[in-house]
Write an enzyme that holds these catalytic residues in place. Structure first.
Site, PDB file in Angstrom:
ATOM      1  N   LEU A  78       0.534   5.533   6.467  1.00 29.67           N
ATOM      2  CA  LEU A  78       0.086   5.138   7.810  1.00 29.67           C
ATOM      3  C   LEU A  78      -1.258   4.393   7.761  1.00 29.67           C
ATOM      4  O   LEU A  78      -1.972   4.467   6.762  1.00 29.67           O
ATOM      5  CB  LEU A  78      -0.014   6.394   8.685  1.00 29.67           C
ATOM      6  CG  LEU A  78       1.350   7.057   8.955  1.00 29.67           C
ATOM      7  CD1 LEU A  78       1.188   8.506   9.396  1.00 29.67           C
ATOM      8  CD2 LEU A  78       2.129   6.253   9.994  1.00 29.67           C
ATOM      9  N   PRO A  79      -1.617   3.710   8.859  1.00 30.92           N
ATOM     10  CA  PRO A  79      -2.810   2.844   8.828  1.00 30.92           C
ATOM     11  C   PRO A  79      -4.162   3.538   8.666  1.00 30.92           C
ATOM     12  O   PRO A  79      -5.042   3.004   8.007  1.00 30.92           O
ATOM     13  CB  PRO A  79      -2.765   2.111  10.171  1.00 30.92           C
ATOM     14  CG  PRO A  79      -1.361   2.207  10.636  1.00 30.92           C
ATOM     15  CD  PRO A  79      -0.842   3.502  10.089  1.00 30.92           C
ATOM     16  N   THR A 127      -4.353   5.359   2.857  1.00 29.24           N
ATOM     17  CA  THR A 127      -5.767   5.379   2.479  1.00 29.24           C
ATOM     18  C   THR A 127      -6.546   5.793   3.715  1.00 29.24           C
ATOM     19  O   THR A 127      -6.537   5.073   4.716  1.00 29.24           O
ATOM     20  CB  THR A 127      -6.241   3.978   2.030  1.00 29.24           C
ATOM     21  OG1 THR A 127      -5.450   3.556   0.935  1.00 29.24           O
ATOM     22  CG2 THR A 127      -7.697   4.013   1.613  1.00 29.24           C
ATOM     23  N   LYS A 187      -9.866   6.846  -4.917  1.00 32.10           N
ATOM     24  CA  LYS A 187      -9.462   5.538  -4.383  1.00 32.10           C
ATOM     25  C   LYS A 187     -10.661   4.735  -3.863  1.00 32.10           C
ATOM     26  O   LYS A 187     -10.826   3.565  -4.203  1.00 32.10           O
ATOM     27  CB  LYS A 187      -8.445   5.769  -3.258  1.00 32.10           C
ATOM     28  CG  LYS A 187      -8.192   4.619  -2.342  1.00 32.10           C
ATOM     29  CD  LYS A 187      -7.083   3.720  -2.817  1.00 32.10           C
ATOM     30  CE  LYS A 187      -6.992   2.474  -1.945  1.00 32.10           C
ATOM     31  NZ  LYS A 187      -6.068   1.498  -2.421  1.00 32.10           N
ATOM     32  N   LYS A 222     -11.785  -2.355   4.961  1.00 33.88           N
ATOM     33  CA  LYS A 222     -11.442  -0.986   5.385  1.00 33.88           C
ATOM     34  C   LYS A 222     -11.885   0.019   4.315  1.00 33.88           C
ATOM     35  O   LYS A 222     -12.548   1.016   4.615  1.00 33.88           O
ATOM     36  CB  LYS A 222      -9.920  -0.881   5.591  1.00 33.88           C
ATOM     37  CG  LYS A 222      -9.445   0.540   5.806  1.00 33.88           C
ATOM     38  CD  LYS A 222      -7.939   0.700   5.759  1.00 33.88           C
ATOM     39  CE  LYS A 222      -7.597   2.188   5.735  1.00 33.88           C
ATOM     40  NZ  LYS A 222      -6.173   2.466   5.778  1.00 33.88           N
TER      41      LYS A 222
END
Ligand code: NAD
Length: 289
Positions: A64-65, A93, A168, A243
């Site tokens: 998902l975003p 993420t 990450k 992001k």
């Protein structure tokens, strides 16, 4: 295995298709009808809602975003809707704090869950060659591992809940710094009269060796083939880098970690995005030099 898959966008679509290819019964949901139709085409079973997709699932995978969406989907559609004993895998993420909160809420409800963000873009999602960095208990990791292996080439247990997201964002902050450093050095060499290809040949075999230079050379016609050779289309889009850098800056603040270069890289990428470069790969930042 019956696997619910929530979020079938650029990344999730290919990942769900690879679970189908591995023989799983994939129960799909996305708010976008087009994404759901494409998943059905790839062999997934479409559902009208996330909770319906989860109802008989032995595992739930989400892609998902952002963190707010992940939190709301798990709170309203997964907890208490997926059968007790289902293993939960969030591959989105998101910020470290939300990843930990969601795992803590699902654990309190009796589920085992991992945060399992990915390295690799849309091509790797489609070809099943993603790298997964996984946070969660050893028991949760052992259950998630075979599912992730069907979608990736490497699955690494990073540590406890949130450790996947930590790995990450630290990795991507390093990537931003090496890309900017590579761009600066290549353009400075060029301005001083050195042929960029010669600089590539020398530095890629010297102590300047790094992934951005060696495997993703940001100048067209120099070094290896990369998005630079395709007008900076495809690859890892600038908004996604921004992001990840925002998440990295947020995490650095909560951990009181000194990140002077990361902060500078984040500011340069914010400016680059603000200048209308949202369609370009992140290596296009070299055009600002
Ligand atoms: P995307 O926007 O293409 O896909 C997200 C999907 O989620 C969309 O189809 C959207 O309709 C769906 N969605 C949103 N809210 C929903 C809800 N409440 N219920 C069900 N579906 C919902 O994004 P993407 O590129 O596939 O990225 C997904 C995640 O992977 C992000 O967290 C991103 O940061 C991460 N990621 C992306 C890349 C990349 O190259 N695209 C690489 C690594 C990691």
């Amino acid at each position: 295995m019956k696997i619910a898959f929530i979020g079938l966008g650029n990344m999730g679509g290919g990942m769900a298709a690879n679970l189908v290819k591995a023989g799983h019964d994939v129960r799909a949901f996305d708010l976008s009808e087009a994404a759901l139709a494409a998943a059905q085409e790839a062999g997934c079973i479409p559902f009208a809602g996330a909770s319906e997709a989860c109802a008989e699932a032995e595992a739930v995978v989400s892609m998902l975003p952002n963190g707010a969406i992940v939190k709301s989907v798990y709170e309203s559609d997964v907890i208490g809707k997926a059968p007790a004993g289902a293993v939960l895998l969030d591959c989105s993420t998101i910020d470290v704090a939300t990843a930990k909160d969601v795992i803590s809420a699902t654990s309190a409800a009796g589920y085992e869950m991992v945060d399992a963000p990915v390295s690799g873009g849309i091509a790797a999602a489609n070809s099943g060659t993603l790298t997964f960095m996984v946070g969660g208990t050893e028991a949760a990791f052992r259950r998630a591992e075979p599912i992730l292996e069907a979608m990736g080439k490497a699955v690494i247990h990073a540590g406890d809940a949130g450790a996947g997201q930590t790995a990450k964002i630290c990795n991507n902050m390093l990537l931003a710094i090496t890309m900017i450093g590579t761009a600066e050095a290549m353009k400075m060499a060029e301005k001083l009269g050195l042929d960029p290809q010669k600089f590539y040949e020398i530095s890629s075999q010297s102590s300047g060796y790094n992934w951005s230079l060696n495997a993703y050379t940001p100048l067209p016609g120099v070094g290896v083939e990369s998005p630079a050779d395709n007008g900076y289309a495809g690859g890892f889009a600038t908004p996604l880098m921004v992001k990840d850098l925002r998440l990295a800056m947020e995490a650095a603040e909560t951990a009181d970690a000194a990140v002077p270069l990361g902060a500078r890289a984040a500011a340069l990428y914010e400016d680059f995005l603000g200048a209308g470069n949202e369609a370009l790969d992140f290596s296009a930042i070299i055009k600002t030099y």
